[in-house]
Design a protein around this motif. Structure first.
Motif, short mmCIF file in Angstrom:
data_model
loop_
_atom_site.label_atom_id
_atom_site.label_comp_id
_atom_site.label_asym_id
_atom_site.label_seq_id
_atom_site.Cartn_x
_atom_site.Cartn_y
_atom_site.Cartn_z
N ALA A 1 22.56 -64.78 -75.43
CA ALA A 1 21.80 -63.59 -75.05
C ALA A 1 20.85 -63.85 -73.90
O ALA A 1 20.58 -62.96 -73.11
N ARG A 2 20.30 -65.06 -73.81
CA ARG A 2 19.31 -65.42 -72.78
C ARG A 2 18.13 -64.46 -72.76
O ARG A 2 17.65 -64.05 -71.70
N LEU A 3 17.66 -64.08 -73.91
CA LEU A 3 16.48 -63.24 -74.02
C LEU A 3 15.22 -64.10 -74.02
O LEU A 3 15.21 -65.19 -74.59
N LEU A 4 14.17 -63.57 -73.42
CA LEU A 4 12.85 -64.18 -73.54
C LEU A 4 11.93 -63.18 -74.21
O LEU A 4 11.98 -61.98 -73.92
N MET A 5 11.07 -63.68 -75.08
CA MET A 5 10.08 -62.83 -75.75
C MET A 5 8.73 -63.52 -75.68
O MET A 5 8.61 -64.71 -75.97
N ARG A 6 7.71 -62.76 -75.28
CA ARG A 6 6.34 -63.26 -75.30
C ARG A 6 5.58 -62.50 -76.36
O ARG A 6 5.56 -61.28 -76.39
N LEU A 7 4.94 -63.23 -77.28
CA LEU A 7 4.05 -62.66 -78.28
C LEU A 7 2.64 -63.12 -77.97
O LEU A 7 2.35 -64.32 -78.00
N PHE B 1 3.42 -57.64 -76.75
CA PHE B 1 4.68 -58.36 -76.63
C PHE B 1 5.42 -57.91 -75.37
O PHE B 1 5.16 -56.84 -74.81
N ALA B 2 6.36 -58.75 -74.95
CA ALA B 2 7.28 -58.39 -73.86
C ALA B 2 8.60 -59.06 -74.16
O ALA B 2 8.64 -60.20 -74.64
N ILE B 3 9.70 -58.35 -73.90
CA ILE B 3 11.04 -58.89 -74.08
C ILE B 3 11.84 -58.60 -72.82
O ILE B 3 11.79 -57.48 -72.29
N ASP B 4 12.57 -59.61 -72.33
CA ASP B 4 13.28 -59.43 -71.07
C ASP B 4 14.43 -60.42 -70.97
O ASP B 4 14.36 -61.52 -71.52
N ALA B 5 15.49 -60.02 -70.25
CA ALA B 5 16.62 -60.91 -70.01
C ALA B 5 16.94 -61.00 -68.53
O ALA B 5 18.00 -61.52 -68.15
N TYR B 6 16.03 -60.52 -67.67
CA TYR B 6 16.34 -60.38 -66.25
C TYR B 6 15.46 -61.22 -65.33
O TYR B 6 15.41 -61.00 -64.13
N GLY B 7 14.75 -62.19 -65.91
CA GLY B 7 13.95 -63.09 -65.08
C GLY B 7 12.65 -62.50 -64.60
O GLY B 7 12.06 -63.01 -63.64
N SER B 8 12.16 -61.43 -65.24
CA SER B 8 10.92 -60.81 -64.78
C SER B 8 9.98 -60.50 -65.94
O SER B 8 9.36 -59.44 -65.99
N LEU B 9 9.89 -61.42 -66.89
CA LEU B 9 9.09 -61.21 -68.09
C LEU B 9 7.65 -60.87 -67.77
O LEU B 9 7.03 -60.05 -68.44
N ASP B 10 7.11 -61.46 -66.72
CA ASP B 10 5.69 -61.27 -66.41
C ASP B 10 5.44 -60.20 -65.36
O ASP B 10 4.30 -59.87 -65.07
N MET C 1 9.10 -67.34 -76.09
CA MET C 1 10.25 -67.82 -76.85
C MET C 1 11.53 -67.41 -76.15
O MET C 1 11.58 -66.36 -75.51
N THR C 2 12.54 -68.23 -76.29
CA THR C 2 13.84 -67.87 -75.75
C THR C 2 14.81 -67.64 -76.90
O THR C 2 14.79 -68.34 -77.90
N GLY C 3 15.66 -66.61 -76.75
CA GLY C 3 16.61 -66.27 -77.78
C GLY C 3 17.85 -67.14 -77.70
O GLY C 3 17.85 -68.20 -77.07
N SER C 4 18.93 -66.70 -78.36
CA SER C 4 20.15 -67.51 -78.38
C SER C 4 20.65 -67.74 -76.97
O SER C 4 20.39 -66.97 -76.06
N ARG C 5 21.42 -68.83 -76.79
CA ARG C 5 21.92 -69.19 -75.47
C ARG C 5 22.78 -68.08 -74.88
O ARG C 5 22.77 -67.81 -73.69
#
Length: 224
Positions: free
Chosen positions: A7-13, A19-28, A1-5
């Motif tokens: 914040a540019r957060l990504l969250m994987r459930l 879970f993982a949360i990241d805003a730096y392009g390295s979620l995985d 999932m992506t957060g608000s425009r």
């Protein structure tokens, strides 16, 4: 999932309760915050495992609203990780594809797009417009692709990406789940918008047989 425009957060459930949360392009690769979660009615309780952003064992809770067409509203009811109580986020389900996710569109072309200078200029996580396909490019030149919501756990393809002026070549590695080793996906006419918000290309040859349309429009949804 992506957060608000903003914040540019990504969250994987994950289905396994991670879970993982990241805003730096390295979620995985090295997500800022990762751990486990438990759903309790309208609350989601998170506990942090060793990660860069939050202390191990830190906990926090989201209260979630009704998800419609791939949208989810959350509010931080029990704060943690230096996020204040009452903080709200609006999340859009991008992978697998959702009704809301496929409606995400890139900004109009600026007329100033140019070929990418190198792999570093592409670092981050990209969404193929109108689909649930995510592409992660790292500064080291590795990539991962997935459209099932498992980019951070079990991507469909991974390997090395080469930038050759207006041509990009993705070469599948031996660990790729769906592509043969050294399968090549060749893009031509590659153009990157100023500040790297959007990348367009033409898919000329795909040795992995993904069946992705010839004209590609990628939107960068997470980066440093």
């Amino acid at each position: 999932m992506t957060g608000s425009r903003r914040a540019r957060l990504l969250m994987r459930l994950g289905a396994d309760g991670t879970f993982a949360i990241d805003a730096y392009g390295s979620l995985d690769l090295s997500s800022a915050t990762r751990g486990t979660f438990v759903i309790d009615g309208s609350d989601v309780d998170f506990e942090v495992e060793p990660s860069a952003r939050c202390p191990t064992g830190e906990t926090f809770t989201f209260q979630i609203g009704v998800s419609k067409g791939g949208r989810l509203e959350t509010v931080m009811t029990e704060p943690g990780c230096d996020v204040a109580e009452g903080t709200r986020w609006a999340w859009t389900h991008v992978s697998p594809a959702s009704e809301a996710g496929v409606e995400i569109r890139a900004a109009a072309p600026s007329g100033d797009a140019a070929p990418p200078e190198d792999v570093l200029s592409l670092q981050g996580i990209w969404l193929l417009e109108g689909t649930g396909q995510l592409l992660r490019v790292s500064f080291s030149g590795s990539y991962a692709i997935d459209d099932r919501g498992t980019l951070g756990a079990d991507p469909s393809d991974e390997g090395l990406l080469e930038v050759q002026g207006r041509k990009i070549v993705l070469v599948s590695g031996s660990g790729s789940r769906t592509c043969a080793p050294n399968a090549r996906w060749v893009w031509s006419e590659v153009e990157l918008e100023p500040f790297g918000t959007r990348m367009t290309a033409v898919s000329r040859r795909d040795g992995c047989g993904r069946g992705i349309t010839a004209d590609l429009s990628w939107i960068r949804i997470s980066a440093t």
